[in-house]
Motif scaffolding. Structure first.
Motif, PDB file in Angstrom:
ATOM      1  N   SER A  39      41.025  -4.088 -46.001  1.00 42.15           N
ATOM      2  CA  SER A  39      41.351  -2.693 -46.318  1.00 42.15           C
ATOM      3  C   SER A  39      41.676  -1.908 -45.052  1.00 42.15           C
ATOM      4  O   SER A  39      42.591  -1.082 -45.032  1.00 42.15           O
ATOM      5  CB  SER A  39      40.173  -2.035 -47.050  1.00 42.15           C
ATOM      6  N   ILE A  75      49.384  -1.214 -52.259  1.00 41.16           N
ATOM      7  CA  ILE A  75      47.965  -1.292 -52.617  1.00 41.16           C
ATOM      8  C   ILE A  75      47.798  -1.442 -54.125  1.00 41.16           C
ATOM      9  O   ILE A  75      47.000  -2.260 -54.609  1.00 41.16           O
ATOM     10  CB  ILE A  75      47.219  -0.047 -52.098  1.00 41.16           C
ATOM     11  N   SER A  79      46.446  -4.903 -55.726  1.00 39.25           N
ATOM     12  CA  SER A  79      45.171  -4.882 -56.453  1.00 39.25           C
ATOM     13  C   SER A  79      45.340  -5.417 -57.870  1.00 39.25           C
ATOM     14  O   SER A  79      44.523  -6.217 -58.356  1.00 39.25           O
ATOM     15  CB  SER A  79      44.618  -3.455 -56.490  1.00 39.25           C
ATOM     16  N   SER A 141      45.709  -6.197 -50.101  1.00 36.62           N
ATOM     17  CA  SER A 141      45.040  -5.488 -51.199  1.00 36.62           C
ATOM     18  C   SER A 141      44.594  -6.439 -52.297  1.00 36.62           C
ATOM     19  O   SER A 141      43.710  -6.108 -53.097  1.00 36.62           O
ATOM     20  CB  SER A 141      45.979  -4.424 -51.783  1.00 36.62           C
ATOM     21  N   THR A 144      40.520  -7.960 -52.169  1.00 34.85           N
ATOM     22  CA  THR A 144      39.315  -7.381 -52.788  1.00 34.85           C
ATOM     23  C   THR A 144      39.057  -7.916 -54.196  1.00 34.85           C
ATOM     24  O   THR A 144      37.932  -8.352 -54.486  1.00 34.85           O
ATOM     25  CB  THR A 144      39.410  -5.842 -52.799  1.00 34.85           C
ATOM     26  N   SER A 166      34.051  -2.138 -53.722  1.00 33.45           N
ATOM     27  CA  SER A 166      34.999  -1.028 -53.718  1.00 33.45           C
ATOM     28  C   SER A 166      34.646  -0.020 -52.623  1.00 33.45           C
ATOM     29  O   SER A 166      35.523   0.480 -51.898  1.00 33.45           O
ATOM     30  CB  SER A 166      35.007  -0.346 -55.085  1.00 33.45           C
ATOM     31  N   GLY A 169      35.586  -1.404 -49.300  1.00 38.06           N
ATOM     32  CA  GLY A 169      37.027  -1.315 -49.080  1.00 38.06           C
ATOM     33  C   GLY A 169      37.438   0.078 -48.639  1.00 38.06           C
ATOM     34  O   GLY A 169      38.256   0.251 -47.720  1.00 38.06           O
ATOM     35  N   THR A 170      36.872   1.087 -49.291  1.00 41.23           N
ATOM     36  CA  THR A 170      37.174   2.471 -48.892  1.00 41.23           C
ATOM     37  C   THR A 170      36.686   2.746 -47.481  1.00 41.23           C
ATOM     38  O   THR A 170      37.382   3.386 -46.669  1.00 41.23           O
ATOM     39  CB  THR A 170      36.528   3.467 -49.871  1.00 41.23           C
ATOM     40  N   SER A 173      39.087   1.317 -45.062  1.00 42.94           N
ATOM     41  CA  SER A 173      40.289   2.150 -44.936  1.00 42.94           C
ATOM     42  C   SER A 173      40.047   3.327 -44.002  1.00 42.94           C
ATOM     43  O   SER A 173      40.904   3.679 -43.186  1.00 42.94           O
ATOM     44  CB  SER A 173      40.725   2.654 -46.313  1.00 42.94           C
TER      45      SER A 173
END
Length: 516
Positions: A39, A75, A79, A141, A144, A166, A169-170, A173
Motif C-alpha cells: 500500500s 487501486i 482490489s 493493490s 491485500t 485494511s 493498508g491505510t 498509504s
C-alpha cells in the motif's frame, strides 16, 4: 437428515480452508508487512509520477487530477480483481509474481516516460505514463485481498482479519505519502526513488517466493529491474538538479559565454548574464524593468518585495540600477534558490531570499512597507492560484505604500481568459490598472507575456509610473509593446469574472500554449 444441510456450508463452528495456518508459508507478521508495504508503494509511485511528468505536462490541476485518477482506478481494479482471483487461484502462486512484475514496471518507469516525453509529437507520453502508474498500482493493490484470503482460517474471525489488514493498508498509504513528500523527494532523485523501489519490490518478491517455494517466478522481473537501473543512467530528460518542486536545467547561451537560462520543468524561467545584471533577454523582464525605470527618479533606491525568484533577474537589475535598494524575495523552492546562489552565483547584496510560500510571505510584510511588489511566481506556465485572487491582491495592497505599484508578469494564450480574469481582479482591488503587451495580445489576436500594473495612485502622478514614459522606455529597449488603460482596458477585459479564494479556476481559464 441431521440439523446440518447436506449441501450447504457448516456455520456452526470454525471452518478451515486448504491454505490456512502454518501451511501458507505466510505468518501474521509477514502478511502485515506485505499489506503495509504494498500500500505504501502505490502512494510512492503516485506522488513521484507527478514529479516525473511535470517537465512534460506542467504542474497543473489537470496533471494532478490525471495522476490521482489513474492511481485510484488502479487501486479499485486491483482490489476487485485481486479478491476475485484469490477465490479461484491459490494466492501462494500469485503473490511473488505480483510484487516482481510491479518492481520491474516501477524500475523501468523513468526511462520509458522520458523516452516518450522526448518525442512530444508522438502522443505516447500520456498512455505510457498511464500504464506506468496503473500497472504497478493495480498489481500491488491486489496483494491485500490475496493476503487476506491466506490469513482467513475461520468465518468467526473474518471481521477481525479484514479490519486489521485494511487498517494496515491505510497506514501504509499514509506512511508512503509522508515519507515521499517529506523525505524521499528532498533527498533522492526521482529516477533513483523509482529504481530503488523496484529493487525493493523484487527483493521482497524473492523472499515471498522462497517462503512458498516458487523462486523461479522472480528471475525475469529481476533482470528487468537491472535493465531499468542501467537505462536510467543514460535516459533523456536528465536534470542538473532535482528540487522539491522542479527539474532544474541550466542552459548555457551559445552566443554569450556569460549567459545562462534557468529552465524549470522544461519551461524557460529566467535568463541571467553573470557579469552584467542589466542584460535582459526575455521580453517580460524588459517590460518589468521599463516600468521600474519610470516608477521613481533614476538611481533612487526602492523597497521591493518579489513573489517568486527564478534566477533573480529583476532583483539583480534593481540592485545594479538603484544601489541601496532593499529587495525581499519569497521563493517556495529552496532547491532553486540554492542553484541560483551556488551554481549561478548571482545573488547580490541587498537581496534577501526567503524560502517560503508567497501568500504566507506576504503576511509577514509590514503595512505600507514597500514601494513596489513584483508578482513573478509560476508553477510551469501557471501562476499558483492562491496568488491570483482578490484576497491575495488585497494583501499586496496592504503591503504597498499609498503611491506604490504592483507589477505582475502574466502568461496566457488563446482567448486570454486567465489574463482577463486577473486584470479584472486587479481592477476590483486597485483604483488604477494598466496592461502592457504586444499589439496583437492587446487586440486579443494572440497571447504570450503581458505585464499588469496596479496602483491606488493615478499613473503619472507621484511615484506611479507615467504610461507614456513607460511606452517610450520599452521602445528604447526594442520592445514593441503598447500600454492600455481605462475604457480600452475595460473592453479588453470584456466582463471577465473576478478571481476569489472561494472560486479561482486558474488552471481551467489558462491556455498555456498557442492554440492552433
Amino acid at each position: 437428515m441431521s440439523g446440518r444441510d447436506a449441501t450447504g456450508p457448516d456455520t456452526t463452528g470454525p471452518a478451515t480452508g486448504p491454505a490456512t495456518g502454518p501451511a501458507t508459508g505466510l505468518g501474521p507478521r509477514a502478511a502485515a508487512a506485505l499489506v503495509f508495504g504494498s500500500s505504501a508503494a502505490v502512494l510512492v509511485v503516485e506522488l513521484v509520477a507527478l514529479r516525473l511528468l511535470a517537465p512534460y505536462l506542467g504542474l497543473t490541476l489537470e496533471t494532478n487530477t490525471l495522476v490521482i485518477g489513474i492511481a485510484l482506478t488502479a487501486i479499485a481494479v486491483g482490489s476487485w480483481a485481486g479478491g476475485a482471483a484469490a477465490d479461484r487461484v491459490d494466492p501462494r502462486r500469485t503473490l511473488a509474481p505480483l510484487l516482481a512484475v510491479s518492481g520491474a514496471v516501477v524500475a523501468l518507469t523513468p526511462v520509458t516516460v522520458r523516452l516518450a516525453g522526448a518525442v512530444p509529437e508522438s502522443g505516447a507520453l500520456v498512455p505510457v505514463a498511464a500504464l506506468a502508474i496503473f500497472v504497478p498500482g493495480a498489481l500491488l493493490s491486489a496483494v491485500t485481498p490475496m493476503v487476506t484470503k491466506l490469513r482467513l482460517s475461520s468465518l468467526a474471525e473474518t471481521g477481525t482479519v479484514v479490519g486489521r489488514l485494511s487498517g494496515l493498508g491505510t497506514a501504509g498509504s499514509i506512511v508512503g505519502t509522508v515519507l515521499t513528500g517529506f523525505v524521499l523527494v528532498s533527498a533522492v532523485s526521482v529516477t533513483w526513488i523509482l529504481v530503488g523501489l523496484g529493487v525493493l519490490l523484487v527483493a521482497v518478491s524473492a523472499l515471498v517466493a522462497v517462503r512458498v517455494g516458487r523462486v523461479r517466478q522472480v528471475g525475469l522481473p529481476a533482470a528487468l529491474v537491472v535493465l531499468g537501473g542501467l537505462a536510467a543512467v543514460v535516459a533523456p530528460g536528465g536534470c542538473d538538479a532535482e528540487t522539491t518542486y522542479h527539474c532544474v536545467v541550466l542552459a548555457d547561451d551559445p552566443e554569450n559565454p556569460d549567459g545562462t537560462t534557468l529552465v524549470l520543468d522544461g519551461v524557460n524561467n529566467s535568463y541571467v548574464d553573470a557579469d552584467d545584471p542589466e542584460v535582459l533577454d526575455f521580453d517580460y523582464t524588459r517590460g518589468l524593468a521599463s516600468a521600474l525605470d519610470v516608477f521613481a527618479p533614476a538611481g533612487e533606491p526602492l523597497s521591493a518585495y518579489h513573489l517568486g525568484a527564478g534566477a533573480l533577474t529583476v532583483p539583480r537589475y534593481l540592485a545594479a540600477t538603484r544601489p541601496g535598494t532593499d529587495s525581499v524575495v519569497s521563493e517556495i523552492d529552496g532547491g532553486v534558490a540554492a542553484v541560483v546562489r551556488d551554481d549561478l552565483g548571482v545573488t547580490p547584496d541587498g537581496v534577501e531570499v526567503r524560502v517560503e510560500d508567497g501568500r504566507l510571505g506576504l503576511r509577514d510584510q509590514g503595512t505600507d512597507s514597500r514601494d513596489v511588489v513584483v508578482g513573478d511566481a509560476f508553477g510551469g506556465v501557471s501562476v499558483p492560484w492562491h496568488l491570483t485572487t482578490a484576497e491575495a491582491m488585497g494583501d499586496v495592497r496592504r503591503v504597498l505604500r499609498p503611491d506604490g505599484v504592483y507589477l505582475a508578469n502574466l502568461i496566457d494564450h488563446g482567448p486570454l481568459a486567465f489574463a482577463r480574469a486577473e486584470v479584472a481582479t486587479l481592477a476590483e482591488v486597485y483604483d488604477h490598472v494598466a496592461l502592457a503587451g504586444t499589439p496583437e495580445a492587446l487586440a486579443r489576436e494572440e497571447g504570450g507575456n503581458l505585464v499588469a500594473l496596479a496602483s491606488d495612485a493615478p499613473f503619472g502622478s507621484g511615484s506611479a509610473p507615467d504610461l507614456a514614459a513607460y511606452e517610450e522606455r520599452m521602445a528604447e529597449r526594442d520592445l514593441d509593446w503598447r500600454v492600455i488603460t481605462g475604457d480600452e482596458l475595460d473592453a479588453w477585459v470584456d466582463g471577465a469574472e473576478v478571481l476569489r479564494d472561494d472560486y479561482a479556476p486558474t488552471d481551467q481559464l489558462l491556455t498555456p500554449y498557442p492554440v492552433g
